[in-house]
Design a protein around this motif. Structure first.
Motif, PDB file in Angstrom:
ATOM      1  N   PRO A 116       0.834  -1.210   0.000  1.00 19.13           N
ATOM      2  CA  PRO A 116       0.000   0.000   0.000  1.00 19.13           C
ATOM      3  C   PRO A 116       0.873   1.266   0.000  1.00 19.13           C
ATOM      4  O   PRO A 116       1.960   1.262   0.577  1.00 19.13           O
ATOM      5  CB  PRO A 116      -0.778  -0.100   1.310  1.00 19.13           C
ATOM      6  CG  PRO A 116      -0.729  -1.529   1.682  1.00 19.13           C
ATOM      7  CD  PRO A 116       0.565  -2.055   1.154  1.00 19.13           C
ATOM      8  N   VAL A 170       0.882   3.956   1.652  1.00 17.27           N
ATOM      9  CA  VAL A 170       1.321   4.425   2.961  1.00 17.27           C
ATOM     10  C   VAL A 170       2.589   3.679   3.386  1.00 17.27           C
ATOM     11  O   VAL A 170       3.566   4.264   3.852  1.00 17.27           O
ATOM     12  CB  VAL A 170       0.215   4.195   4.015  1.00 17.27           C
ATOM     13  CG1 VAL A 170       0.774   4.346   5.407  1.00 17.27           C
ATOM     14  CG2 VAL A 170      -0.916   5.155   3.799  1.00 17.27           C
ATOM     15  N   PHE A 199      -0.529  11.155  -4.555  1.00 22.97           N
ATOM     16  CA  PHE A 199      -0.697  11.867  -3.288  1.00 22.97           C
ATOM     17  C   PHE A 199      -0.094  11.120  -2.096  1.00 22.97           C
ATOM     18  O   PHE A 199       0.787  11.628  -1.406  1.00 22.97           O
ATOM     19  CB  PHE A 199      -2.184  12.134  -3.024  1.00 22.97           C
ATOM     20  CG  PHE A 199      -2.447  12.711  -1.662  1.00 22.97           C
ATOM     21  CD1 PHE A 199      -2.222  14.053  -1.424  1.00 22.97           C
ATOM     22  CD2 PHE A 199      -2.875  11.908  -0.606  1.00 22.97           C
ATOM     23  CE1 PHE A 199      -2.418  14.590  -0.163  1.00 22.97           C
ATOM     24  CE2 PHE A 199      -3.074  12.434   0.652  1.00 22.97           C
ATOM     25  CZ  PHE A 199      -2.852  13.786   0.875  1.00 22.97           C
ATOM     26  N   ASP A 200      -0.560   9.887  -1.865  1.00 27.80           N
ATOM     27  CA  ASP A 200      -0.206   9.162  -0.645  1.00 27.80           C
ATOM     28  C   ASP A 200       1.301   9.078  -0.407  1.00 27.80           C
ATOM     29  O   ASP A 200       1.774   9.327   0.702  1.00 27.80           O
ATOM     30  CB  ASP A 200      -0.774   7.731  -0.681  1.00 27.80           C
ATOM     31  CG  ASP A 200      -2.288   7.739  -0.588  1.00 27.80           C
ATOM     32  OD1 ASP A 200      -2.857   8.836  -0.519  1.00 27.80           O
ATOM     33  OD2 ASP A 200      -2.885   6.651  -0.587  1.00 27.80           O
ATOM     34  N   ASP A 232      -6.351   2.210   0.312  1.00 26.96           N
ATOM     35  CA  ASP A 232      -6.711   3.623   0.427  1.00 26.96           C
ATOM     36  C   ASP A 232      -6.388   4.187   1.805  1.00 26.96           C
ATOM     37  O   ASP A 232      -6.629   3.579   2.827  1.00 26.96           O
ATOM     38  CB  ASP A 232      -8.199   3.841   0.167  1.00 26.96           C
ATOM     39  CG  ASP A 232      -8.599   5.262   0.517  1.00 26.96           C
ATOM     40  OD1 ASP A 232      -8.287   6.146  -0.272  1.00 26.96           O
ATOM     41  OD2 ASP A 232      -9.177   5.471   1.599  1.00 26.96           O
ATOM     42  N   PHE A 233      -5.865   5.396   1.758  1.00 25.12           N
ATOM     43  CA  PHE A 233      -5.466   6.054   2.989  1.00 25.12           C
ATOM     44  C   PHE A 233      -6.275   7.324   3.214  1.00 25.12           C
ATOM     45  O   PHE A 233      -6.857   7.531   4.278  1.00 25.12           O
ATOM     46  CB  PHE A 233      -3.973   6.376   2.907  1.00 25.12           C
ATOM     47  CG  PHE A 233      -3.481   7.322   3.952  1.00 25.12           C
ATOM     48  CD1 PHE A 233      -3.563   6.995   5.300  1.00 25.12           C
ATOM     49  CD2 PHE A 233      -2.923   8.537   3.604  1.00 25.12           C
ATOM     50  CE1 PHE A 233      -3.099   7.865   6.266  1.00 25.12           C
ATOM     51  CE2 PHE A 233      -2.455   9.408   4.572  1.00 25.12           C
ATOM     52  CZ  PHE A 233      -2.545   9.069   5.902  1.00 25.12           C
ATOM     53  N   PHE A 234      -6.353   8.153   2.190  1.00 25.98           N
ATOM     54  CA  PHE A 234      -6.922   9.484   2.384  1.00 25.98           C
ATOM     55  C   PHE A 234      -8.402   9.461   2.766  1.00 25.98           C
ATOM     56  O   PHE A 234      -8.811  10.079   3.743  1.00 25.98           O
ATOM     57  CB  PHE A 234      -6.715  10.324   1.126  1.00 25.98           C
ATOM     58  CG  PHE A 234      -7.121  11.747   1.328  1.00 25.98           C
ATOM     59  CD1 PHE A 234      -6.294  12.612   2.020  1.00 25.98           C
ATOM     60  CD2 PHE A 234      -8.337  12.207   0.872  1.00 25.98           C
ATOM     61  CE1 PHE A 234      -6.672  13.921   2.241  1.00 25.98           C
ATOM     62  CE2 PHE A 234      -8.719  13.516   1.089  1.00 25.98           C
ATOM     63  CZ  PHE A 234      -7.889  14.372   1.772  1.00 25.98           C
ATOM     64  N   PRO A 268      -4.396   0.992   6.790  1.00 23.36           N
ATOM     65  CA  PRO A 268      -3.454   2.041   6.374  1.00 23.36           C
ATOM     66  C   PRO A 268      -3.465   3.253   7.306  1.00 23.36           C
ATOM     67  O   PRO A 268      -2.415   3.833   7.588  1.00 23.36           O
ATOM     68  CB  PRO A 268      -3.945   2.426   4.976  1.00 23.36           C
ATOM     69  CG  PRO A 268      -4.613   1.205   4.474  1.00 23.36           C
ATOM     70  CD  PRO A 268      -5.275   0.597   5.675  1.00 23.36           C
TER      71      PRO A 268
END
Lengths: 307, 442, 283
Positions: free
Chosen positions: A121, A123, A236-237, C217-219, C233
């Motif tokens: 991922p 992150v 972005f991340d 997904d993070f945001f 995350p």
């Protein structure tokens, strides 16, 4: 008889619409309102820190967008990042795919391991590169020093240009597996007979690639370029985690999407930030259309199938 | 490029019109939902007997609240803390801004500091407190951290002021008396030079992100006797003091070469604290928690090898920057009285003593600062008491995020020798003037 | 004659060796960063941050894994992520396959604009939608709820799913379906008895993509959850505190976050590769 066919056709269409409805409903319900809201905000003077008095200001936010030096700077960085990750990434993916398309022992295991970066991922991706390129404890410096390539630690993440390059590297690393698989799959779809014919004609590797391989993977190539353009423009991340949420150092990794984030969330300037986001959306579409034009339309083949 | 009409190309004018129609539809929906401004009902006072329940959103700096404070609070007041949630400091801003913008009341109490008190306070998202609700013996920087332009938006939970930490082992190795702190900047530079050998650096700091660059510049500005703004918030940091301060900071890296080049990529105080604890850095200016990190089991340092003192001054004897944190009340909270009770409870002597003893932060009130048990648990407190005699500031402002971003670009360019300190600050000051004008409507 | 054969054989071997070496280099670049993160999760960070990393096997400890797995604050997000990832995938595939099939097989007005607007949705930067999405979900009581995340992800991922599936379905020769029709199958039966099984590899590849996207997904998760619905995350990023950067925990959480996706892709790799070979990419 004709009337019956007409009736069947109508029923078909109705069945088709029925199948489409759930997906369209979900998308419109969830994204229609927020999207409209964002477009609405982009025509407003709407800065949360200036209190609740929002007012319509027409195209002022968009005018600012065109003249803002911060936007120009971010666009420059975005162009740099996107050109390398999209064009370079896809080119690299084709090369690796050609490499992996050969028969060799352990081919399956290699293809499986290829998926590893895809599974990480974003992150985690950011954290990982920090552990590697940290200027004082990162393993990159340790390795380079022990190989005698450098004598003093390199501060990878303190120089704007270097940090941007690490970002490019990190993103390319992450996106390559998907692109490679896509290209690998495309290569396998090219009929062997074409290559044999080329070999008989005495074409060298380079010629074979341009004359046979490339034209035959045109469709997947376009798909890869479009999808990757979208992802690159919207990165972005990884920036967020790699730079501690700053887009630094010295704004060196503040791409246009990250600038939109900073404007929206750090500066709480929702109106201008929305205009920026709408701008990005238009840009993404323009680039997608550009690729479609370059490749001569994505439904040419479909039309052929219809006929 | 071939654009002959025979080419099959998926976008027709008709398609675009259809899309436009869809957009117009959603636009109409959006227009209906514009929120009307909230009417404010004056500052909050203590009163009645608060009850019911509250929800708290905190950063992950403290563990004492979930360990014991909440239970004690519930027992004493009868108010239930329905949830106490901790988030990463870096993520909290976005989360809070989203909730506030949506007028959400999920949390009654939220964590704050100088920057957010100004930013969210000015946005009208934090409940202003009446002077009568504020304890009388709060230390000034602690009160500053929850105020903006004379309005108080919360109560402090701990005080954090930077002091100087040094590694006595490295001092001894290089034949320096480990007990004496440098009296001024020149002495500090001399010392740092002696401590710099090979891969060991005399000094390191954290200026890898905008907030870090701002803090490191502010510290230099203050020890040169300068100020960020005048009384009317006109930016004046590009004056002589600012240029001198930034020049001396650049010199540490470029001329004296005593600053660890990694300083430019260290994005937060905890990474700096870890770096110092690895035992290859002579001196750092850091927050109180450096004490705990440097004396932890994994650290190369011990209680005995850790030196602590005032930050050496240039034009003044000493000065420091503030990083105190507090709690504020969500403007949209449905139980503000109970929220206020929590704020006041955290500022009480019992809780403050625990924060000092268990976590190593400074107390918000003068009485606890004098308590002998506190000093015994946290030797750094002695230095802190001395710092209260000198200037400690932060200048939290609503335009802080924009400004830090702009300033940090200039500072990093100056550090990398791409621009002169004077030009860098002049440029940042022009940006700041624009921001002040925008946000103070001057 | 013999000489020429030799040189050709030599050249062949040389090429093979060069390619082999290149494959190894590529694999090292692909795998090393992740391996290094695994190292961070099992070695004390002091051992790795020394001038020369101390990689002796005796230093290895699984403490940080034990710690995270015994922490209810961490187990919750794991369960959440699994539920959200699987549900999103199922919803995407159910709604997406139906929609894609219709686009691929039926001629109706608005078919092109539909595909086009799918692309538009792909182009939206998520950032700008966060606040209105928050307002929307809260107003229907789905804020900080798993269902809220599931429907949001579904909406965001559906366009890509449809895009990919349309080309898979278009690869299936219509003649097969016509034959089934003559045998008396109705439209629905043709769809799930003929088209779906034939497109299975492609659907599997698409499903994995949907799963990975929602899992990573993070945001959105950061903004749309606060407590009960926090995902992996978000929890992982939270190990980077201002005063508490815990590299070991962050790396451990990172490995744990990546593992399910890895296992899934490994198990389904045959399908992914076959799926991509047979479909999407022939657009």
């Amino acid at each position: 008889m004709a009337g019956l066919a007409e009736l069947g056709r109508k029923r078909e269409t109705r069945f088709g619409l029925l199948l489409i409805t759930p997906a369209v409903l979900i998308i419109v319900m969830l994204l229609g309102y927020p999207m409209g809201y964002a477009i609405f905000m982009s025509f407003q003077q709407w800065n949360d820190k200036l209190g609740a008095d929002h007012r319509a200001i027409g195209l002022a936010n968009y005018e600012q967008l065109v003249s803002d030096p911060a936007v120009h700077e971010a666009m420059g960085l975005t162009a740099y990042f996107s050109v390398i990750t999209v064009v370079g990434g896809v080119a690299l993916a084709i090369s690796i795919a050609i490499l992996l398309n050969r028969t060799f022992r352990g081919r399956t295991i290699v293809r499986v391991l290829l998926l590893v970066p895809w599974a990480v991922p974003p992150v985690v991706n950011g954290i990982m590169w920090k552990l590697i390129f940290d200027g004082s404890v990162g393993i990159a410096n340790t390795i380079l020093k022990s190989l005698g390539i450098i004598s003093a630690s390199v501060q990878w993440l303190s120089d704007p240009a270097a940090t941007m390059n690490i970002l490019v590297f990190a993103e390319t690393w992450k996106l390559l597996p998907f692109l490679c698989l896509l290209m690998l799959a495309a290569l396998q779809g090219v009929p062997r007979s074409l290559y044999r014919a080329a070999a008989i004609d005495g074409a060298d590797a380079w010629n074979t690639f341009w004359r046979i391989t490339l034209p035959n993977i045109r469709g997947p190539l376009m798909f890869a370029l479009i999808v990757q353009s979208m992802w690159s423009l919207k990165v972005f991340d990884t920036i967020y985690v790699l730079t501690g949420g700053s887009g630094g150092p010295a704004g060196g990794t503040t791409t246009i999407n990250f600038l939109a984030y900073l404007t929206n969330f750090s500066n709480l300037d929702r109106g201008y930030g929305s205009a920026m986001a709408v701008g990005i959306m238009i840009l993404v579409l323009v680039i997608a259309v550009f690729w479609i034009l370059v490749f001569g339309g994505f439904n040419r083949k479909r039309r052929a199938a219809d006929a | 490029m071939d654009t002959s009409p025979t080419m099959s190309y998926p976008i027709s004018r008709r398609n675009l019109l259809q899309l436009g129609g869809l957009a117009a539809g959603t636009l109409a929906l959006a227009a209906c939902s514009t929120t009307s401004p909230q009417s404010s009902a004056g500052p909050l006072k203590t009163g009645g007997k608060p009850s019911g329940q509250i929800n708290i959103l905190d950063d992950n700096t403290n563990s004492v609240f979930k360990d014991s404070t909440i239970a004690a609070f519930e027992k004493q007041t009868g108010i239930k803390v329905a949830s106490y949630q901790q988030g990463n400091f870096n993520d909290l801003h976005d989360k809070m801004a989203t909730m506030f913008a949506a007028q959400d009341a999920s949390f009654d109490v939220v964590m704050t500091w100088a920057g957010w008190s100004a930013e969210f306070g000015q946005a009208g998202w934090l409940q202003e407190l009446d002077k009568t609700a504020v304890p009388s013996d709060l230390i000034q920087p602690a009160l500053d951290a929850v105020s903006w332009r004379g309005k108080i938006y919360g109560l402090p939970k701990f005080v954090s002021v930077q002091t100087m930490f040094w590694n006595k082992d490295i001092y001894k190795k290089n034949g320096i008396d480990p007990h004496v702190a440098p009296a001024n900047w020149d002495e500090f530079v001399k010392l740092a030079k002696k401590l710099t050998t090979g891969s060991q650096f005399g000094y390191a700091c954290d200026m890898g992100n905008p907030a870090g660059a701002y803090q490191n510049f502010l510290r230099m500005l203050l020890i040169c006797g300068g100020e960020m703004y005048d009384a009317d918030y006109n930016p004046i940091f590009a004056g002589e003091a600012g240029v001198e301060g930034l020049t001396k900071l650049v010199e540490l890296l470029q001329l004296h070469r005593v600053m660890d080049p990694a300083s430019l990529q260290i994005t937060n105080a905890s990474d700096l604290a870890d770096l110092f604890a690895r035992g290859t850095t002579g001196i750092v200016f850091n927050w109180p928690f450096q004490y705990a990190v440097a004396t932890a089991a994994t650290s190369k340092l011990t209680k005995d090898s850790l030196g602590n003192g005032l930050i050496p001054g240039i034009s003044v004897t000493s000065a420091s920057i503030d990083g105190s944190e507090g709690f504020a009340i969500n403007k949209y909270s449905k139980n503000k009285e109970a929220a206020l009770a929590w704020l006041q409870f955290v500022a009480t002597e019992t809780v403050q003593l625990q924060i000092v003893e268990k976590e190593g932060w400074f107390p918000v009130s003068k009485s606890v600062l004098e308590a002998p048990t506190a000093v015994a648990a946290l030797p750094v407190l002695t230095t802190y008491k001395e710092t209260t005699r000198y200037v400690t500031k932060r200048y939290g402002t609503p335009w802080g995020n924009e400004f830090d971003q702009a300033l940090s670009i200039q500072i990093i360019n100056a550090m990398n020798g791409k621009t002169s300190p004077k030009d860098a600050l002049a440029s940042a000051q022009t940006t700041a003037q624009g921001l002040v004008k925008k946000y103070l409507k001057k | 004659m013999r000489e020429s054969w030799l040189s050709r054989n030599l050249r062949h071997h040389l090429t093979a060796w060069t390619c082999g070496a290149l494959v190894i280099v590529v694999m090292v670049i692909f795998l090393a960063p992740f391996v290094w993160m695994i190292a961070y999760s099992v070695y004390p960070s002091t051992a790795l941050q020394a001038g020369v990393p101390d990689l002796s096997l005796t230093n290895i400890t699984l403490d940080s894994y034990g710690q995270l797995f015994s922490d209810p604050m961490f187990l919750g997000p794991i369960v959440n992520s699994v539920i959200v990832g699987l549900s999103t995938t199922v919803m995407c595939m159910a709604a997406g396959a139906a929609c894609a099939y219709a686009i691929a097989r039926f001629r109706f007005r608005g078919r092109q604009p539909l595909l086009l607007s799918m692309m538009t949705v792909q182009a939206i930067p998520v950032i700008v939608l966060a606040v209105p999405l928050f307002i929307l979900l809260r107003s229907v009581g789905l804020y900080d709820q798993l269902l809220g995340l599931i429907v949001t992800y579904t909406a965001f991922i559906l366009p890509l799913v449809i895009w990919m599936l349309v080309s898979f379905f278009e690869e299936i020769p219509p003649s097969l379906e016509r034959a089934a029709r003559i045998d008396g199958c109705n439209r629905l039966q043709i769809m799930y008895k003929i088209a779906f099984p034939l497109a299975a590899p492609g659907m599997a590849a698409t499903a994995i993509l949907a799963f990975i996207t929602s899992w990573s997904d993070f945001f959105l998760a950061k903004v749309l959850t606060s407590n009960t619905a926090v995902t992996l995350p978000v929890k992982t990023a939270a190990f980077q505190g201002l005063f508490a950067m815990d590299y070991t925990s962050a790396a451990t959480a990172g490995v744990i976050t990546a593992i399910p996706v890895l296992v899934l892709t490994l198990v389904a790799q045959k399908w992914i590769i076959r799926g991509l070979t047979e479909g999407a990419v022939k657009g």
